[in-house]
Design an enzyme around this catalytic site. Sequence first.
Site, PDB file in Angstrom:
ATOM      1  CB  SER A 100      -0.968  -0.039   1.186  1.00  0.00           C
ATOM      2  OG  SER A 100      -2.004   0.891   1.049  1.00  0.00           O
ATOM      3  CG  ASP A 154      -6.892  -2.081  -4.029  1.00  0.00           C
ATOM      4  OD1 ASP A 154      -7.182  -0.872  -4.039  1.00  0.00           O
ATOM      5  OD2 ASP A 154      -5.855  -2.523  -3.507  1.00  0.00           O
ATOM      6  CG  HIS A 200      -5.982  -1.880  -0.125  1.00  0.00           C
ATOM      7  ND1 HIS A 200      -5.057  -1.618  -1.117  1.00  0.00           N
ATOM      8  CD2 HIS A 200      -5.525  -1.276   0.994  1.00  0.00           C
ATOM      9  CE1 HIS A 200      -4.094  -0.872  -0.608  1.00  0.00           C
ATOM     10  NE2 HIS A 200      -4.352  -0.653   0.684  1.00  0.00           N
TER      11      HIS A 200
END
Length: 317
Positions: A159, A253, A283
């Site tokens: 991320s 995502d 995610h």
Amino acid sequence: MTSRGKYETRLDPALWAYIDAVNAWYPPEIIGLPIDKQREVYDRMCRAFHQGRTPGVKVSDGLVAASGHGIPIRHYQLVGKAARAMVLYFHGGGFILGNLDSHDDICAEICAGTGFDVLSVDYRLAPEHVHPAAFNDAMAAFAWAAETSGLPLILCGESAGGNLAAAVAQATRKHARPAVGQVLIYPGLGGDEGAGSYVEHAEAPLLSVGDIAFYRDVRSAKRQLPDDPTFSPLRDSDFSGLPPTVIISAECDPLSSDGETYRDRIVAAGGKAWWHEEKRLVHSFLRARSTVPAAAEAFARIIAAVSALGRCEWPYL
């Protein structure tokens, strides 16, 4: 409970159990609370999901000296085995959340699964420290590892941490000891928010385009330049000379298209890059690796990618 919408039947029950558990600990509306309160809740959630450290992994904490401050680091080593490489790991959390404890078990499992040393970096967070503070800390950690360890270096992050890993790879490609590879896990790289997964999965469970905009705004310095590649790696004008790169995205995502675009640009520049979109995952699936078979399989692919790059192998042909 968050509306499941088109994802009701698209995601399997085990994954929905994970999503519901995350939302119970860290509900979507928490984004309206002060950052310090968000961190308190996030840290409690991370403790709840912590799988315990893998047996045989020893851990030591330290500091990397930087300009005006120290950067906390955590070093993971497999007892009784000489490592062949070192993984420099940057945690996720939207640049406002996370620390050495929040991703501790994940780093321990990467160490155990690869036999490599893992160095987790507790970079400074926004809004107290806006861009380029996190990037500068990531660069300082890379320079320290390159200077103090003779092991090949692999950049890894998920991320927000994937953003940092990519930015460091691009900034250090001409370093005397550049990274031998990078593994990016559902990274946010500053791609086109008007196309692809940003549109198709704008309201995906656990990360929406609204969340992405919130994190970006909190991280941004005054007069932040959107084309700054240390902020948005996909805004770079040159993708040559990058280390072999593996990107693992989640299908559901908004950020998934960033991985595909990054792969395409590296390959177009003559480099090696492989992108895999994990179908019917969302995610943050790393935290679901112990309860959702598809997440466990994705984590196994991540371990295999790190292992291969650390051995300077490229099996993605």
